[in-house]
Design an enzyme around this catalytic site. Structure first.
Site, PDB file in Angstrom:
ATOM      1  N   VAL A  42     136.096  58.589 -22.230  1.00  0.00           N
ATOM      2  CA  VAL A  42     135.906  59.935 -22.786  1.00  0.00           C
ATOM      3  C   VAL A  42     134.706  60.480 -22.015  1.00  0.00           C
ATOM      4  O   VAL A  42     133.570  60.087 -22.267  1.00  0.00           O
ATOM      5  CB  VAL A  42     135.640  59.907 -24.301  1.00  0.00           C
ATOM      6  CG1 VAL A  42     135.293  61.295 -24.819  1.00  0.00           C
ATOM      7  CG2 VAL A  42     136.850  59.342 -25.054  1.00  0.00           C
ATOM      8  N   PRO A  43     134.955  61.345 -21.030  1.00  0.00           N
ATOM      9  CA  PRO A  43     133.927  61.682 -20.043  1.00  0.00           C
ATOM     10  C   PRO A  43     132.856  62.652 -20.542  1.00  0.00           C
ATOM     11  O   PRO A  43     132.783  63.811 -20.131  1.00  0.00           O
ATOM     12  CB  PRO A  43     134.747  62.284 -18.901  1.00  0.00           C
ATOM     13  CG  PRO A  43     135.919  62.904 -19.585  1.00  0.00           C
ATOM     14  CD  PRO A  43     136.234  61.991 -20.741  1.00  0.00           C
ATOM     15  N   CYS A  44     131.998  62.158 -21.411  1.00  0.00           N
ATOM     16  CA  CYS A  44     130.918  62.980 -21.950  1.00  0.00           C
ATOM     17  C   CYS A  44     129.969  63.440 -20.850  1.00  0.00           C
ATOM     18  O   CYS A  44     129.294  64.465 -21.006  1.00  0.00           O
ATOM     19  CB  CYS A  44     130.173  62.235 -23.048  1.00  0.00           C
ATOM     20  SG  CYS A  44     129.655  60.566 -22.621  1.00  0.00           S
ATOM     21  N   HIS A  45     129.946  62.732 -19.734  1.00  0.00           N
ATOM     22  CA  HIS A  45     129.078  63.133 -18.614  1.00  0.00           C
ATOM     23  C   HIS A  45     129.529  64.459 -18.002  1.00  0.00           C
ATOM     24  O   HIS A  45     128.759  65.108 -17.317  1.00  0.00           O
ATOM     25  CB  HIS A  45     129.024  62.034 -17.550  1.00  0.00           C
ATOM     26  CG  HIS A  45     130.330  61.745 -16.887  1.00  0.00           C
ATOM     27  ND1 HIS A  45     131.315  60.976 -17.485  1.00  0.00           N
ATOM     28  CD2 HIS A  45     130.817  62.127 -15.679  1.00  0.00           C
ATOM     29  CE1 HIS A  45     132.348  60.896 -16.659  1.00  0.00           C
ATOM     30  NE2 HIS A  45     132.075  61.582 -15.559  1.00  0.00           N
TER      31      HIS A  45
END
Length: 188
Positions: free
Chosen positions: A136-139
């Site tokens: 889950v690409p929170c970056h």
């Protein structure tokens, strides 16, 4: 149901995945060293036992390693366990999963996409609680005006920027030196 975990090397350091029989239940970005990585895993997943990864975890490891080598990999297909998460967090993670590698959204844009345009700070909190960083690409979620915002992984914002650089993501609306040249000059 038993839980397993494994550490694996990537372009940004040793990451980890934690799983149950059918789904990934957690991911961990690199720590300063392996001992700290194991300590954090033991705190977060005290029942997990270091194990050989089953095929679905091996596939996830391969996809994560490829993404962190700079390949455009979408990880949204990986089986993650979201049953124990709040409805708000699941909505935020669904939007984050839709952000392609190399692209970004702001916290406010994520809030608007889940139908709660005033919830940018709550989106930031949800992303800080993300049990599946990288997957889950929170970056890929930034503060307004191209500012990085926070990042809870070891290394903080520096790790976030490193991941965005690997993905060749734009972090600002300011054109790069090349993009600021007139079109004719770029064609030469």
């Amino acid at each position: 149901m038993s839980q397993g975990f494994c550490l694996f090397d990537t372009a940004i350091g040793a990451c980890a995945l934690v799983w149950n029989a059918e789904r990934l239940i957690g991911a961990q970005l690199p720590e300063q060293d392996e001992a700290r990585a194991r300590q954090r895993l033991a705190r977060r997943y005290p029942e997990a036992v270091e194990s050989s990864p089953p095929p679905f975890v091996q596939d996830a490891i391969g996809a994560i390693m490829a993404l962190l080598r700079g390949e455009k990999r979408d990880l949204a297909h990986l089986p993650i366990e979201m049953d124990g998460l709040s409805a708000f967090n699941r909505k935020v993670y669904a939007v984050a999963l839709s952000i392609p590698p190399g692209e970004t959204l702001t916290y406010g844009e994520v809030a608007a996409r889940i139908g709660e345009p005033g919830a940018a700070r709550a989106v930031g909190v949800a992303l800080g609680e993300n049990p599946f960083p990288i997957i889950v690409p929170c970056h890929r979620v930034l503060a307004a005006n191209g500012k990085t915002g926070g990042f809870s992984a070891d290394g903080g914002v520096e790790t976030k920027l490193r991941m965005l650089t690997i993905e060749k993501a734009r972090t600002s609306d300011v054109p790069s030196l090349f993009e600021s040249l007139p079109l004719e000059a770029r064609r030469r």
